[in-house]
Scaffold this active site. Structure first.
Site, PDB file in Angstrom:
ATOM      1  N   LYS A 107      49.034  45.770  48.454  1.00 23.53           N
ATOM      2  CA  LYS A 107      49.741  44.542  48.101  1.00 23.53           C
ATOM      3  C   LYS A 107      48.878  43.288  48.128  1.00 23.53           C
ATOM      4  O   LYS A 107      48.085  43.098  49.044  1.00 23.53           O
ATOM      5  CB  LYS A 107      50.903  44.335  49.083  1.00 23.53           C
ATOM      6  CG  LYS A 107      52.029  45.314  48.866  1.00 23.53           C
ATOM      7  CD  LYS A 107      53.183  44.960  49.766  1.00 23.53           C
ATOM      8  CE  LYS A 107      54.383  45.840  49.467  1.00 23.53           C
ATOM      9  NZ  LYS A 107      55.486  45.547  50.372  1.00 23.53           N
ATOM     10  N   GLY A 116      41.244  50.049  57.683  1.00 25.21           N
ATOM     11  CA  GLY A 116      41.650  51.395  58.087  1.00 25.21           C
ATOM     12  C   GLY A 116      41.615  52.395  56.948  1.00 25.21           C
ATOM     13  O   GLY A 116      40.961  53.450  57.026  1.00 25.21           O
TER      14      GLY A 116
HETATM   15  P1  ADP Z   1      42.982  48.893  54.216  1.00 25.66           P
HETATM   16  O1  ADP Z   1      43.721  49.653  55.287  1.00 25.66           O
HETATM   17  O2  ADP Z   1      41.614  49.481  53.965  1.00 25.66           O
HETATM   18  O3  ADP Z   1      42.945  47.414  54.455  1.00 25.66           O
HETATM   19  P2  ADP Z   1      45.321  48.794  52.518  1.00 25.66           P
HETATM   20  O4  ADP Z   1      46.170  49.218  53.667  1.00 25.66           O
HETATM   21  O5  ADP Z   1      45.446  47.405  52.050  1.00 25.66           O
HETATM   22  O6  ADP Z   1      43.778  49.123  52.830  1.00 25.66           O
HETATM   23  O7  ADP Z   1      45.617  49.691  51.248  1.00 25.66           O
HETATM   24  C1  ADP Z   1      45.610  51.091  51.239  1.00 25.66           C
HETATM   25  C2  ADP Z   1      46.824  51.636  50.555  1.00 25.66           C
HETATM   26  O8  ADP Z   1      46.975  51.175  49.220  1.00 25.66           O
HETATM   27  C3  ADP Z   1      46.735  53.145  50.448  1.00 25.66           C
HETATM   28  O9  ADP Z   1      47.794  53.714  51.178  1.00 25.66           O
HETATM   29  C4  ADP Z   1      46.875  53.427  48.946  1.00 25.66           C
HETATM   30  O10 ADP Z   1      47.650  54.579  48.665  1.00 25.66           O
HETATM   31  C5  ADP Z   1      47.564  52.191  48.463  1.00 25.66           C
HETATM   32  N1  ADP Z   1      47.364  52.005  47.002  1.00 25.66           N
HETATM   33  C6  ADP Z   1      46.199  51.809  46.370  1.00 25.66           C
HETATM   34  N2  ADP Z   1      46.388  51.715  45.052  1.00 25.66           N
HETATM   35  C7  ADP Z   1      47.707  51.860  44.820  1.00 25.66           C
HETATM   36  C8  ADP Z   1      48.526  51.863  43.652  1.00 25.66           C
HETATM   37  N3  ADP Z   1      48.008  51.696  42.441  1.00 25.66           N
HETATM   38  N4  ADP Z   1      49.843  52.032  43.815  1.00 25.66           N
HETATM   39  C9  ADP Z   1      50.369  52.202  45.049  1.00 25.66           C
HETATM   40  N5  ADP Z   1      49.665  52.214  46.197  1.00 25.66           N
HETATM   41  C10 ADP Z   1      48.338  52.043  46.084  1.00 25.66           C
END
Ligand code: ADP
Ligand code: MG
Length: 399
Positions: A199, A357
């Site tokens: 998001k 994460g």
């Molecule tokens: P981080 O933990 O590295 O900061 P985030 O928690 O912001 O990363 O994002 C990771 C999540 O985003 C994952 O669960 C992934 O499945 C989701 N994600 C990535 N691209 C999409 C997409 N196009 N549609 C839905 N979910 C997505």
């Protein structure tokens, strides 16, 4: 980077008492530690101080006991795991201040190690109560902060102690600060940032800061959909924050004014259901997404173009996957770009720093985490650093 003292600045510490703030917020299952990464991160600092003859008192929080003694969240539970990783005996002290700690210090010999109780059992910890910091400090000679992951919080043992005792960065804190400084503080240019994940709303401040700092901003994951929608692209059923289109456009305008090139995918991998290898899987141009389809990854052409962008850069900072990488084949773009970044790093043409994460999980999944210049496991602190915020625990070390 503001200057801070490290263990190199310590004089003779034989018999001196060190309070060492570490991250022992360990994943546990059925009373057993399931992953000792955080202990291993703190081990060099603990062992160095021990070898130099200090009496080492470890301070850490565990879970969220909210200022009360909760027996299931006692740090006594991690003593065995810490002993195993350090290869040394470790004493447990069920207090963080007062006579019990004083007596323990009397029993410890030079080089011995003890773990004090969960700092969050005391209300003053999260309130950063100076009286608590003073009471903890009363039993020690100096303070070492080796918990970058807790440095975004101004708590008594992450910030307050640095004001009442001589304060030093531990080896893991030092490595983290030096790596982060290379990535965004005083980076070699051009700099690329990858920001992906689910998001826009969770990373608004990151995006706003980065567009003023980097030469290339690569937006991926669900958040790319919000930017595409803001540009008038129909993203179908994709995860998308339609209420943030104005915000997205404002970020794009700031990027433009700052000379930052924003990269959004122009081909995407879509399907009608969120499942592994679904029958409706296809790759298409972003302008061809059907009303009942979801964008779940950047396409192969986009992944290749983004790789070419990295080839022109000297520094990369990465947070957030480019797609829903947990499910095949929506990991493809993330894995491809991660492999390119790793290869460029191996060649010596790129300094690559990543954190978050899911990002760390994705890079492990791609099998390249060890090839990056630096991987931060700090989560919240890493994101706040990417937002350009001064972390109180770090600032206090520099004071
Ligand atoms: P981080 O933990 O590295 O900061 P985030 O928690 O912001 O990363 O994002 C990771 C999540 O985003 C994952 O669960 C992934 O499945 C989701 N994600 C990535 N691209 C999409 C997409 N196009 N549609 C839905 N979910 C997505
Ligand atoms: Mg996440």
């Amino acid at each position: 980077m503001t200057a801070f003292k490290t263990l190199d600045d310590l004089g003779d510490v034989t018999g001196k008492v060190a309070l060492v703030r570490v991250d022992l917020n360990l994943p546990m299952q059925d009373g057993a530690v399931t992953d000792d990464t955080r202990i291993r991160a703190a081990a060099p600092t603990i062992l160095e101080l021990s070898e130099k003859g200090a009496k080492v008192l470890l301070l850490a929080h565990f879970g969220r006991p909210k200022g009360e003694r909760v027996s299931t969240q006692s740090l006594s539970m991690v003593v065995g795991a810490v002993e195993k990783t350090l290869g040394k005996e470790v004493m447990f002290v069920p207090e963080i201040a007062g006579d019990v700690v004083k007596q323990a210090v009397g029993i410890l010999r030079a080089g011995d190690i003890a773990i004090l109780e969960n700092t969050r059992f005391w209300k003053g910890e999260e309130k950063n109560d100076p009286e608590l910091a003073k009471a903890i400090a009363a039993n020690a000679d100096f303070y070492v902060n080796d918990a970058f992951s807790a440095a975004h919080r101004a708590h008594a043992t992450t910030e307050g102690l640095a004001h009442v005792l001589p304060a030093y960065a531990g080896r893991s804190m030092q490595a983290e600060l030096e790596a982060l400084d290379k990535a965004l503080g005083a980076p070699e240019k051009p700099v690329a940032a990858v920001v992906g994940g689910a998001k826009v709303s969770s990373k608004l401040d990151v995006l706003k800061h980065l567009v003023t700092q980097v030469d290339h901003l690569i937006i991926g994951g669900g958040m790319a959909n919000t930017f595409l929608a803001a540009k008038g692209v129909d993203v179908g059923k994709s995860l998308c924050e339609h209420d943030l289109t104005d915000t997205a456009n404002a970020i794009l305008a700031t990027a433009d004014a700052s000379g930052c090139t924003v990269h959004l995918p122009y081909d995407v991998v879509v399907s009608k259901e969120f499942a592994a290898n679904p029958p409706s899987l296809r790759t298409c141009n972003v302008h061809e997404v059907a009303a009942d389809e979801m964008i779940l990854d950047a396409g192969p052409a986009a992944a290749e173009t983004l790789g070419d962008v990295l080839k022109t850069c000297r520094t990369l900072v990465w947070n957030g996957p480019l797609g829903a990488f947990e499910m095949a084949p929506f990991d493809a773009a993330t894995v491809a770009l991660a492999k390119t970044a790793a290869a460029l790093t191996a060649e010596g043409s790129l300094i690559s720093v990543a954190g978050g994460g899911d990002t760390v999980a994705a890079l492990n999944h791609a099998g390249v985490a060890q090839d990056f210049t630096y991987i931060s496991t700090a989560g919240g602190a890493f994101l706040e650093w990417m937002e350009g915020k001064e972390l109180p625990g770090v600032a206090a070390l520099s004071a």
